[in-house]
Design an enzyme around this catalytic site. Structure first.
Site, PDB file in Angstrom:
ATOM      1  N   ASP A  31       0.859  -1.190   0.000  1.00 50.60           N
ATOM      2  CA  ASP A  31       0.000   0.000   0.000  1.00 50.60           C
ATOM      3  C   ASP A  31       0.895   1.238   0.000  1.00 50.60           C
ATOM      4  O   ASP A  31       1.962   1.226   0.610  1.00 50.60           O
ATOM      5  CB  ASP A  31      -0.904  -0.005   1.262  1.00 50.60           C
ATOM      6  CG  ASP A  31      -2.217   0.733   1.039  1.00 50.60           C
ATOM      7  OD1 ASP A  31      -2.167   1.942   0.767  1.00 50.60           O
ATOM      8  OD2 ASP A  31      -3.284   0.100   1.151  1.00 50.60           O
ATOM      9  N   THR A  35      -4.871   6.499   0.179  1.00 55.40           N
ATOM     10  CA  THR A  35      -6.208   6.483   0.809  1.00 55.40           C
ATOM     11  C   THR A  35      -6.305   5.401   1.888  1.00 55.40           C
ATOM     12  O   THR A  35      -7.315   5.336   2.582  1.00 55.40           O
ATOM     13  CB  THR A  35      -7.347   6.283  -0.232  1.00 55.40           C
ATOM     14  OG1 THR A  35      -7.107   5.088  -0.968  1.00 55.40           O
ATOM     15  CG2 THR A  35      -7.428   7.443  -1.190  1.00 55.40           C
ATOM     16  N   SER A  75      -6.621   1.097  -5.236  1.00 55.15           N
ATOM     17  CA  SER A  75      -7.148   2.255  -5.985  1.00 55.15           C
ATOM     18  C   SER A  75      -7.932   3.151  -5.037  1.00 55.15           C
ATOM     19  O   SER A  75      -8.605   2.651  -4.142  1.00 55.15           O
ATOM     20  CB  SER A  75      -8.110   1.807  -7.094  1.00 55.15           C
ATOM     21  OG  SER A  75      -8.647   2.946  -7.761  1.00 55.15           O
ATOM     22  N   TYR A 145     -12.084   7.094 -12.782  1.00 49.80           N
ATOM     23  CA  TYR A 145     -12.260   5.816 -12.060  1.00 49.80           C
ATOM     24  C   TYR A 145     -12.907   4.776 -12.974  1.00 49.80           C
ATOM     25  O   TYR A 145     -12.382   3.670 -13.142  1.00 49.80           O
ATOM     26  CB  TYR A 145     -13.120   6.057 -10.827  1.00 49.80           C
ATOM     27  CG  TYR A 145     -13.282   4.850  -9.933  1.00 49.80           C
ATOM     28  CD1 TYR A 145     -12.179   4.268  -9.305  1.00 49.80           C
ATOM     29  CD2 TYR A 145     -14.545   4.302  -9.688  1.00 49.80           C
ATOM     30  CE1 TYR A 145     -12.341   3.160  -8.473  1.00 49.80           C
ATOM     31  CE2 TYR A 145     -14.699   3.207  -8.850  1.00 49.80           C
ATOM     32  CZ  TYR A 145     -13.602   2.645  -8.249  1.00 49.80           C
ATOM     33  OH  TYR A 145     -13.755   1.546  -7.417  1.00 49.80           O
ATOM     34  N   LYS A 149     -10.925   1.457 -14.400  1.00 49.93           N
ATOM     35  CA  LYS A 149     -11.323   0.084 -14.051  1.00 49.93           C
ATOM     36  C   LYS A 149     -11.707  -0.700 -15.306  1.00 49.93           C
ATOM     37  O   LYS A 149     -11.446  -1.903 -15.388  1.00 49.93           O
ATOM     38  CB  LYS A 149     -12.490   0.107 -13.057  1.00 49.93           C
ATOM     39  CG  LYS A 149     -12.090   0.554 -11.653  1.00 49.93           C
ATOM     40  CD  LYS A 149     -11.196  -0.476 -10.956  1.00 49.93           C
ATOM     41  CE  LYS A 149     -10.994  -0.145  -9.485  1.00 49.93           C
ATOM     42  NZ  LYS A 149     -10.069  -1.097  -8.818  1.00 49.93           N
TER      43      LYS A 149
END
Ligand code: UDP
Length: 312
Positions: A31, A35, A75, A145, A149
């Site tokens: 990570d 976020t 993400s 986004y 994806k």
């Protein structure tokens, strides 16, 4: 198994790490904390079956030794996060997906991509089966986004077709539960924390848009079954229990016993008007369906935010 889990310090990633470690697997959580939160995995840090690597997966990286699975959950996923981090979101969906696919390929590992119900955009088919191609604005604010994806799904399938990589694609619908950041901006933490403070609940638009909310433990069960029983076909994992955002606001006020009122704020650009998963494939292929009723899941989540508020 030895499992690389990107986004391992995030909301969903940390719950999946808990489950995998409890089952006796070794987890390497990756990570960069844009976020995610180290606090989400603090309780796992002393465990010999768990390690944590602070790494931005948009840059090439290696994990020494054998790897059986690469689970790519990294993400930004909340609208306020990806609108604030548009380029990071595009990069993690593209470069980050390639780097993790390359890692899986180099290790001979299986690969799981966490995609999203956002690939269906503002859907014109309801509920949404996996066969629906979606209705996405390719260059609006949410496209960073949605299209990242969609690209990630395309890349994952290309590695499957080109190299025979063993892949899974899960399309995750709205998920809530403990560890979803208070300031994450998504409707569940926002409404619960507004209600607990007796502040007005901010309903966007007229609140007629719908969502279907699943508790995080149901999702984790779905992910485990997908790893074991799935194939390369995308699978929706979500709770079909659909409600309007206004109904949801009233439910939160009820469950918290709050004195909050409801106020109305402008609807975000391209906010999907309806969303409900068709989970026939998850039922048939995985034998999965959600088990936790929304009231029960919300009660657990409310209790968690109450404890958090007392601690701070
Ligand atoms: N929403 C809302 N008030 C808020 C936050 C969100 O009415 O304070 C609405 C938002 O417009 C959307 C729905 O709740 O229609 C779910 O939003 P969220 O950000 O949780 O996730 P999304 O499903 O849009 O990715």
């Amino acid at each position: 198994m030895r499992i690389v889990l990107t986004g391992g310090a995030g909301f969903i990633g940390s719950h999946l790490a808990d489950r995998l470690v409890a089952e006796g697997h070794e987890v390497i959580a990756v990570d960069n904390l844009i976020t995610g939160f180290e606090e989400n995995i603090a309780h796992l840090l002393g465990n010999p079956s768990f390690s944590y690597l602070r790494q931005d997966i948009t840059l090439p990286f290696d994990i020494p030794g054998q790897v059986d699975w690469v689970l790519n959950l990294a993400s930004p996923a909340s609208p306020i996060d990806y609108l604030r981090l548009p380029l990071e979101t595009l990069r993690v969906g593209s470069y980050g997906t390639h780097n993790t696919l390359d890692l899986a390929r180099a290790k001979g590992a299986s690969y799981l991509l966490t995609s999203t119900s956002e690939v269906y955009g503002d859907p014109q088919v309801h509920p949404q089966p996996e066969s629906y191609w979606g209705n996405v604005n390719p260059n609006g604010p949410r496209s960073v986004y949605d299209e990242a994806k969609r690209y990630a799904e395309a890349a994952t399938m290309a590695y499957h077709r080109e190299f025979g990589l063993d892949v899974r694609i899960v399309r995750i619908f709205n998920t809530y539960g403990p560890r979803n950041r208070v300031d994450d901006g998504r409707v569940v933490p926002t409404f619960i924390n507004q209600a607990l403070r007796n502040e007005p609940l901010t309903v966007f638009g007229e609140g007629r848009q719908t969502r279907s909310f699943q508790y995080v433990d149901d999702l984790v069960e779905g992910l485990r079954l997908l790893m074991e029983r799935g194939n390369h076909q995308p699978v929706n994992i979500g709770n079909p229990n659909e409600m309007t955002i206004l109904q949801f606001a009233r439910l939160i006020i009820d469950l918290t016993g709050s004195a909050s009122e409801i106020v109305y704020r402008p609807l975000p650009v391209d906010d999907p008007q309806i969303r409900q998963p068709d989970i026939s494939r998850a039922r048939d292929l995985l034998g999965w369906e959600p088990r936790i009723p929304v009231e029960a899941g919300l009660q657990r989540t409310i209790d968690w935010y109450r404890t958090l508020a007392r601690r701070s």
